[in-house]
Motif scaffolding. Structure first.
Motif, mmCIF file in Angstrom:
data_model
loop_
_atom_site.group_PDB
_atom_site.id
_atom_site.type_symbol
_atom_site.label_atom_id
_atom_site.label_comp_id
_atom_site.label_asym_id
_atom_site.label_seq_id
_atom_site.Cartn_x
_atom_site.Cartn_y
_atom_site.Cartn_z
ATOM 1 N N GLU A 76 -5.164 -2.812 3.576
ATOM 2 C CA GLU A 76 -4.148 -3.856 3.400
ATOM 3 C C GLU A 76 -4.661 -5.200 3.923
ATOM 4 N N LYS A 88 4.335 -8.199 1.724
ATOM 5 C CA LYS A 88 4.457 -6.732 1.797
ATOM 6 C C LYS A 88 4.716 -6.141 0.416
ATOM 7 N N TRP A 138 1.495 -5.769 -1.508
ATOM 8 C CA TRP A 138 0.731 -4.627 -1.031
ATOM 9 C C TRP A 138 1.373 -3.305 -1.469
ATOM 10 N N GLN A 176 -0.171 -0.275 -3.599
ATOM 11 C CA GLN A 176 -0.306 1.039 -2.968
ATOM 12 C C GLN A 176 0.449 2.116 -3.739
#
Length: 310
Positions: free
Chosen positions: A157, A186, A189, A193
Motif C-alpha cells: 500500500e 484508502k 487502495w 486490493q
C-alpha cells in the motif's frame, strides 16, 4: 496472429496492434473540456486483463510430501505479493514450519520484483512464451540484491500510494491528490486490493482530469523498461502537448527518451513496444494513453522487448 479488435483486450500475450477509437465531435469536445473521454470499455478491459499462471515450488525446497502445481489467473494491474496468498498457503501445507521463510518468485532464473505490476513483469520477461506463465516459488535464499522485502500488505500500500502521489506531482503539481481526503486515498487502495473497478475509478477519475485551458496533463507519468539492459527504467519530464499546440504521440515520446526503440523507415523492426500486452500504434496521442492505459498507480509502464525472430 491477426490484428486486434479496436477495443483493447489485454490478455497474456500482446500480439496485435491497438488503435484508439475514432473520436466523434462530442468526444473531442469532452477532451478539450478536460474530462475523461467516454472510452470506459477500454478502462474495463485494461482492469480485467488476466494472465493464466502455473506456480511450481522450487525443486530444492524441502517438503514432507509432493507439492502439486498451483494455477491462478493473475490480474495484470495488481502486484504478485497482493494476489498470491492462496499460492503461499498451498505450498506451506506440504512444508515443515522451520523451512518457511519469506516467499519470493522467479521466472527462468530472474527474480520477479513484487513492486512492479504483474502485467509489466509478464510483458518484460515472458510476453512471447507459451501460456500458462510458469513461475517458480521460493521460501529460502531471498535474493537481497535483486528484490525488496515485502513483509505485509502495508508495504505494498505504501509503495502504491507513493507512486500515485509522484504521478500527480507530474500531472497536477500534487494539487488533486492533496485535495483528497484520507478516505479517498484508502478507497483507491481498497479498490485495487479487492479488484473493484467502480470503487477505484470513482476516485481515480479525478486524477485523470485537467483544467480545460491546459488540454492535457502538465507532464506524463511514464516509465520505460528495456528487457536487454540492467538499467531499472527510464523516466524524464515529457509534456503531452507540443509548444505549437499539437498532441505529442507515443512515437514522439520514444524518439525523445529512447530513440533506439524506433525502427528506421528503411530498417527491420527489431523491437516490440508493449503496454498491457498490446502494441499501441506509435501515432496514438500520449495524453490518451496516459488517461486510458496507465496502471492503477497512474503511470504508463512501457516495455521495450526484442521482437521474436521465428
Amino acid at each position: 496472429m491477426g490484428r486486434r479488435r479496436e477495443r483493447a483486450s489485454p490478455s497474456g500475450h500482446g500480439a496485435g496492434q491497438f488503435q484508439p477509437k475514432k473520436r466523434t465531435r462530442s468526444t473531442c469536445a469532452s477532451l478539450l473540456l478536460g474530462r475523461m473521454t467516454d472510452d470506459k470499455d477500454v478502462l474495463r478491459d485494461v482492469w480485467f486483463g488476466r494472465i493464466p499462471t502455473c506456480f511450481t515450488l522450487y525443486q530444492d525446497e524441502i517438503t514432507e510430501r509432493e507439492a502439486e502445481p498451483y494455477y491462478l489467473l493473475l490480474p495484470r494491474i495488481s502486484y504478485l505479493t497482493l494476489v498470491t496468498d492462496k499460492v503461499k498457503k498451498h505450498f506451506q501445507k506440504v512444508m515443515r514450519q522451520e523451512e518457511i521463510n519469506e516467499i519470493w518468485f522467479e521466472y527462468e532464473g530472474t527474480p520477479l520484483k513484487w513492486h512492479y505490476p504483474i502485467g509489466l513483469l509478464f510483458d518484460l520477461h515472458a510476453s512471447n512464451t507459451a501460456l500458462p506463465w510458469n513461475i517458480t516459488v521460493h521460501f529460502k535464499n531471498f535474493p537481497e540484491k535483486d528484490l525488496l522485502h515485502c513483509h505485509s500488505k502495508d508495504v505494498i500500500e505504501a509503495h502504491f500510494m507513493a507512486c500515485i502521489k509522484e504521478a500527480d506531482a507530474l500531472k497536477h503539481k500534487s494539487q488533486v491528490i492533496n485535495e483528497m481526503q484520507k478516505k479517498d486515498h484508502k478507497q483507491l487502495w481498497m479498490g485495487l486490493q479487492n479488484d473493484k473497478f467502480e470503487q477505484f475509478w470513482a476516485i481515480n477519475r479525478k486524477l485523470m482530469e485537467y483544467p480545460p485551458e491546459d488540454n492535457g496533463f502538465r507532464y506524463i507519468p511514464f516509465r520505460i523498461y528495456q528487457a536487454t539492459t540492467e538499467r531499472p527504467f527510464i523516466q524524464k519530464l515529457f509534456r503531452p502537448i507540443a509548444s505549437g499546440g499539437q498532441l505529442h504521440t507515443l512515437g514522439d515520446l520514444l524518439k525523445d527518451v529512447c530513440p533506439s526503440a524506433i525502427t528506421p523507415e528503411d530498417g527491420e523492426k527489431k523491437t516490440q513496444i508493449m503496454i498491457h500486452g498490446i502494441e499501441p500504434m506509435l501515432e496514438t496521442p500520449i495524453q490518451w494513453l496516459s488517461e486510458h492505459m496507465s496502471y492503477p498507480d497512474n503511470f504508463l509502464h512501457i516495455s521495450i522487448i526484442p521482437r521474436p525472430t521465428d
